[in-house]
Write a protein that holds these residues in place. Structure first.
Motif, mmCIF file in Angstrom:
data_model
loop_
_atom_site.group_PDB
_atom_site.id
_atom_site.type_symbol
_atom_site.label_atom_id
_atom_site.label_comp_id
_atom_site.label_asym_id
_atom_site.label_seq_id
_atom_site.Cartn_x
_atom_site.Cartn_y
_atom_site.Cartn_z
ATOM 1 N N PHE A 140 30.700 19.977 5.364
ATOM 2 C CA PHE A 140 31.287 19.981 4.008
ATOM 3 C C PHE A 140 30.864 18.497 3.479
ATOM 4 O O PHE A 140 30.668 18.529 2.292
ATOM 5 C CB PHE A 140 32.967 19.915 4.161
ATOM 6 N N ASP A 141 30.930 17.450 4.095
ATOM 7 C CA ASP A 141 30.775 16.162 3.740
ATOM 8 C C ASP A 141 29.425 15.798 3.433
ATOM 9 O O ASP A 141 28.681 15.058 2.600
ATOM 10 C CB ASP A 141 31.385 15.077 4.618
ATOM 11 N N LYS A 142 28.529 16.141 4.574
ATOM 12 C CA LYS A 142 27.021 15.782 4.755
ATOM 13 C C LYS A 142 26.311 16.871 4.318
ATOM 14 O O LYS A 142 24.873 16.414 4.137
ATOM 15 C CB LYS A 142 26.958 15.011 5.988
ATOM 16 N N GLY A 143 26.472 18.037 4.660
ATOM 17 C CA GLY A 143 25.388 19.025 4.415
ATOM 18 C C GLY A 143 24.918 19.398 5.919
ATOM 19 O O GLY A 143 25.290 18.547 6.884
ATOM 20 N N TYR A 144 24.196 20.602 5.992
ATOM 21 C CA TYR A 144 23.623 21.077 7.389
ATOM 22 C C TYR A 144 22.529 20.183 7.742
ATOM 23 O O TYR A 144 22.611 19.386 8.892
ATOM 24 C CB TYR A 144 23.235 22.385 7.020
ATOM 25 N N ALA A 145 21.857 19.733 6.878
ATOM 26 C CA ALA A 145 20.521 19.181 7.317
ATOM 27 C C ALA A 145 20.988 17.576 7.785
ATOM 28 O O ALA A 145 20.093 17.035 8.714
ATOM 29 C CB ALA A 145 19.424 18.878 6.138
ATOM 30 N N ASP A 146 21.850 17.083 7.200
ATOM 31 C CA ASP A 146 22.166 15.473 7.569
ATOM 32 C C ASP A 146 23.258 15.635 8.527
ATOM 33 O O ASP A 146 23.573 14.634 8.975
ATOM 34 C CB ASP A 146 22.582 15.050 6.362
ATOM 35 N N THR A 147 23.689 16.457 9.273
ATOM 36 C CA THR A 147 24.431 16.443 10.490
ATOM 37 C C THR A 147 23.998 17.140 11.751
ATOM 38 O O THR A 147 23.086 18.140 11.739
ATOM 39 C CB THR A 147 25.624 17.731 10.070
ATOM 40 N N GLY A 148 24.076 16.273 12.943
ATOM 41 C CA GLY A 148 23.406 16.407 14.038
ATOM 42 C C GLY A 148 24.540 16.926 15.162
ATOM 43 O O GLY A 148 25.795 16.632 14.836
ATOM 44 N N THR A 149 23.936 17.556 16.085
ATOM 45 C CA THR A 149 24.739 17.963 17.114
ATOM 46 C C THR A 149 25.612 16.759 17.864
ATOM 47 O O THR A 149 26.687 17.112 18.135
ATOM 48 C CB THR A 149 24.043 18.946 18.199
ATOM 49 N N LEU A 201 26.204 27.376 15.272
ATOM 50 C CA LEU A 201 27.648 26.920 15.086
ATOM 51 C C LEU A 201 28.031 26.790 13.721
ATOM 52 O O LEU A 201 28.997 27.146 13.090
ATOM 53 C CB LEU A 201 27.640 25.480 15.512
ATOM 54 N N PHE A 202 26.854 26.681 12.923
ATOM 55 C CA PHE A 202 26.737 26.783 11.371
ATOM 56 C C PHE A 202 27.208 28.066 11.179
ATOM 57 O O PHE A 202 28.084 28.266 10.004
ATOM 58 C CB PHE A 202 25.470 26.495 10.831
ATOM 59 N N HIS A 203 26.710 29.180 11.379
ATOM 60 C CA HIS A 203 26.784 30.485 11.267
ATOM 61 C C HIS A 203 28.424 30.809 11.583
ATOM 62 O O HIS A 203 29.056 31.472 10.743
ATOM 63 C CB HIS A 203 26.200 31.418 12.116
ATOM 64 N N LEU A 215 28.443 24.527 1.247
ATOM 65 C CA LEU A 215 28.247 25.477 2.618
ATOM 66 C C LEU A 215 27.958 26.850 2.155
ATOM 67 O O LEU A 215 27.039 27.171 2.725
ATOM 68 C CB LEU A 215 29.681 25.482 3.082
ATOM 69 N N LEU A 216 28.612 27.609 1.505
ATOM 70 C CA LEU A 216 28.511 29.012 1.418
ATOM 71 C C LEU A 216 27.386 29.383 0.249
ATOM 72 O O LEU A 216 26.843 30.497 0.477
ATOM 73 C CB LEU A 216 30.091 29.678 0.814
ATOM 74 N N SER A 264 20.335 29.083 2.727
ATOM 75 C CA SER A 264 19.028 28.202 3.208
ATOM 76 C C SER A 264 18.847 28.263 4.480
ATOM 77 O O SER A 264 17.745 28.556 5.001
ATOM 78 C CB SER A 264 19.017 26.794 2.561
ATOM 79 N N VAL A 265 19.814 28.308 5.343
ATOM 80 C CA VAL A 265 19.764 28.207 6.662
ATOM 81 C C VAL A 265 19.980 29.592 7.236
ATOM 82 O O VAL A 265 18.984 29.776 8.332
ATOM 83 C CB VAL A 265 21.105 27.377 7.265
ATOM 84 N N LEU A 266 20.613 30.410 6.995
ATOM 85 C CA LEU A 266 20.978 31.545 7.488
ATOM 86 C C LEU A 266 20.199 32.656 6.866
ATOM 87 O O LEU A 266 19.945 33.722 7.491
ATOM 88 C CB LEU A 266 22.429 32.045 7.618
ATOM 89 N N GLY A 267 19.511 32.663 5.824
ATOM 90 C CA GLY A 267 18.743 33.431 5.018
ATOM 91 C C GLY A 267 19.543 34.365 4.199
ATOM 92 O O GLY A 267 20.935 34.446 4.434
ATOM 93 N N HIS A 268 19.173 34.760 2.940
ATOM 94 C CA HIS A 268 19.964 35.840 1.989
ATOM 95 C C HIS A 268 20.301 37.183 2.651
ATOM 96 O O HIS A 268 21.557 37.462 2.150
ATOM 97 C CB HIS A 268 19.145 35.842 0.621
ATOM 98 N N ALA A 269 19.685 37.477 3.404
ATOM 99 C CA ALA A 269 20.202 38.713 3.906
ATOM 100 C C ALA A 269 21.354 38.571 4.964
ATOM 101 O O ALA A 269 22.279 39.467 4.845
ATOM 102 C CB ALA A 269 19.104 39.462 5.137
ATOM 103 N N GLU A 270 21.466 37.654 5.774
ATOM 104 C CA GLU A 270 22.790 37.371 6.711
ATOM 105 C C GLU A 270 23.935 37.037 5.720
ATOM 106 O O GLU A 270 25.003 37.476 5.818
ATOM 107 C CB GLU A 270 22.366 36.159 7.638
ATOM 108 N N MET A 271 23.582 36.250 4.571
ATOM 109 C CA MET A 271 24.661 35.629 3.867
ATOM 110 C C MET A 271 25.196 36.832 3.191
ATOM 111 O O MET A 271 26.337 37.020 2.868
ATOM 112 C CB MET A 271 24.186 34.522 2.930
ATOM 113 N N GLY A 272 24.390 37.654 2.788
ATOM 114 C CA GLY A 272 24.824 39.069 2.072
ATOM 115 C C GLY A 272 25.649 39.695 3.041
ATOM 116 O O GLY A 272 26.845 40.601 2.608
#
Length: 200
Positions: free
Chosen positions: A30-39, A63-65, A112-113, A119-127
């Motif tokens: 939420f705060d930083k976005g997917y790309a700027d967050t590390g494990t 985890l993002f999924h 996030l949503l 961008s991360v999961l793809g439009h098909a999976e988000m659909g």
């Protein structure tokens, strides 16, 4: 008896670790976005080892999924609560509209949503996720509002997809500080026309 207690204790610890990882990841995404967050950062925020993270999730995208699916369900649950006792189909659709925008107003949820998710999961999976959560609530509302004859002319799934896209675009605009009231009234106009032949 002791064996059952140990198993229950292990299960509780497993659930607690997973919940801690989900909560920490949610806050960081939420705060930083997917790309700027590390494990490493997620594991530290959850107060667990990085190995524990990989025990529960195959990688950061897994985890993002899980976080995205959970947040999408939170939105759907909020819509469900607000539409449960509505008297008419149009009233239910409008209550659902306001509930959706209120739920999406949580800081970071729109990104996030609606941005990182596709961008991360793809439009098909988000659909697919959407079809099981808030999209399903919209499909049910439209199905309730429209007659069988109307649905013969306009496929319900296609109409749901088109209106879902409109809702998402409105949520993005509202996140950019455009007035929610304007989008609610615009959607009321659309839904009134879509359902105007029905007896409410």
């Amino acid at each position: 008896m002791q064996g059952k207690s140990v198993r229950r204790s292990n299960k509780d610890r497993t659930q607690a670790t997973r919940a801690a990882l989900m909560a920490a990841a949610r806050t960081l995404f939420f705060d930083k976005g997917y790309a700027d967050t590390g494990t490493v950062e997620i594991a530290a925020a959850a107060k667990v080892t990085r190995g524990a993270l990989y025990h529960h999730f195959s990688d950061k995208s897994d985890l993002f999924h899980a976080v995205v699916a959970h947040e999408a369900q939170v939105v759907a649950d909020q819509i469900d609560r607000q539409t449960r006792n509505t008297a008419s189909a149009l009233e239910a659709l409008m209550a659902g509209t306001e509930a959706y925008f209120a739920a999406m107003a949580a800081p970071g949820r729109t990104r996030l949503l609606l941005l990182d998710g596709p961008s991360v999961l793809g439009h098909a999976e988000m659909g697919r996720i959407n079809a099981q959560t808030s999209g399903e609530k919209l499909r049910q509302g439209l199905g309730r509002a429209m007659s069988k004859k109307a649905l013969e002319n306009v496929p319900l799934e296609a109409l749901t997809d088109l209106l879902s896209a409109a809702f998402d675009r409105a949520a993005l605009a509202i996140a950019e500080d455009r007035p929610a009231k304007s989008y609610i009234e615009a959607i009321r106009l659309v839904l009134t026309n879509v359902t105007r032949s029905q007896d409410f």
